[in-house]
Design an enzyme around this catalytic site. Sequence first.
Site, short mmCIF file in Angstrom:
data_model
loop_
_atom_site.label_atom_id
_atom_site.label_comp_id
_atom_site.label_asym_id
_atom_site.label_seq_id
_atom_site.Cartn_x
_atom_site.Cartn_y
_atom_site.Cartn_z
N ASP A 11 0.77 -1.02 0.11
CA ASP A 11 0.23 -0.03 0.18
C ASP A 11 1.04 1.42 0.06
O ASP A 11 1.18 1.53 0.85
CB ASP A 11 -1.01 -0.09 1.03
CG ASP A 11 -2.05 1.36 1.35
OD1 ASP A 11 -1.36 2.08 0.98
OD2 ASP A 11 -2.19 1.34 2.63
N TYR A 230 0.72 -0.19 14.79
CA TYR A 230 -0.17 0.23 13.97
C TYR A 230 0.69 0.74 12.09
O TYR A 230 0.79 2.42 12.64
CB TYR A 230 -1.42 0.46 14.05
CG TYR A 230 -2.45 0.01 13.11
CD1 TYR A 230 -2.70 -0.73 12.32
CD2 TYR A 230 -3.28 1.76 12.18
CE1 TYR A 230 -4.15 -0.69 11.66
CE2 TYR A 230 -3.68 1.18 11.82
CZ TYR A 230 -4.33 0.24 10.47
OH TYR A 230 -4.65 0.27 9.49
N LYS A 233 -2.69 -2.64 8.48
CA LYS A 233 -3.53 -4.58 8.36
C LYS A 233 -2.59 -4.76 7.06
O LYS A 233 -2.21 -4.04 6.10
CB LYS A 233 -4.13 -4.51 8.33
CG LYS A 233 -5.37 -5.48 9.12
CD LYS A 233 -4.68 -5.86 9.82
CE LYS A 233 -5.59 -6.01 11.36
NZ LYS A 233 -4.79 -6.94 12.44
#
Length: 366
Positions: A11, A230, A233
């Site tokens: 990403d 984080y 995902k």
Amino acid sequence: MKITLSVIKADIGSIGGHIKPTQQLLERVREFVENNGKGLIDDLYVSHTGDDIALLFSHQKGTGNEDIHKLAWDAFVAGTEVAKEQGLYGAGQDLLKDAFAGNVKGMGPAVAEMEFEERPNEPFLFFAADKTDPGAYNLPLFLAFADPMYCPGLMLSPAMDKGFKFTIMDVEYTEGDRIIELNAPEDLYDIAALLRDNERFVVESIHSRNTGEIAVAVSTSRLHNIAGRYTGKDDPVMLVRVQGGFPATGEVLAPYSIGHYVAGFMRGSHTGPLMPVRINSPVSYFDGPPLVCCHAFCVHKGKLTEPADAFDHPFWDYVREKVARKAIELREQGFSGAAMLPYSELEYGGIVEKMKRLDKQFKVRG
Ligand code: F6R
Ligand code: MG
Ligand code: MG
């Protein structure tokens, strides 16, 4: 002819939040690989699934090859420039290290690779998922490779009568690759005992016990473990060889009609049903639902056909409706219980601080 299939995905920025990359970004990545991959790769297919861009390479350099990994890394770096110029959200998000270090594993991008002797006809499936993690493939793989209720080939085909070997990784272990090899059918209950825990134990590969040939390769990286916080995902990719001594395409696809609940919905912190979607699909409802697409290819002498879109069929419209219903039903209970992931899996550090503060406010009544 011995060939290698490598899928490397990242990403590196998207439109309007975490929806999908721009056309310009996809084009830049493709153009970079086309210009710099000459003499190195035999073929290339570029796609996106939600906000993730995946490069599928066919080549003859074997798995974990530094030149192939560098080509993908550099293409994502070049793409990140476009993402920054266009002001895309999360530009360069999955490139967690500053400089390339020989292999993209552990640097942010997800990788699934396999090397094998090409059959005279070589059908395979390339899966890509968004808003979830690699354990999302555990149940569908178990059902397709070990359960005759989903894979009648296990009963009917002499080419599969010895079953399959599952290599399972403990992704919580970060010092190296901690793996276990278990055989279906003998070790079925042990395989199930591990694979029920999607966040910790993940199918890494599956091999035929009739021929020893590789059938499945899954990306096993957990960004959470690499970055210690984080960063999005893991959004796993997977390659599956089909037909002949492997399950039929339809046997591999069948378990996706379940829409089983997986981790990764909104902020990587919620549970949601896995929706099978068309290739190049965006995300939407509650930053999801977690989605998976499947490109079916044949490869011949290293050249890829165009993909068939395996979930683009009226049957899957019905499944999508069912999965949407499952998503809404779970969403109705908001943050409560099973709708949100356990504390250890929450992908935002803020809640840790909050719990520490609240802990101090507690009093034990006399
Ligand atoms: C991203 C994702 C999203 C984001 C959410 C908040 O893959 O799953 O649900 O977590 O949109 O994004 P940030 O924290 O980037 O504002
Ligand atoms: Mg993202
Ligand atoms: Mg993503």
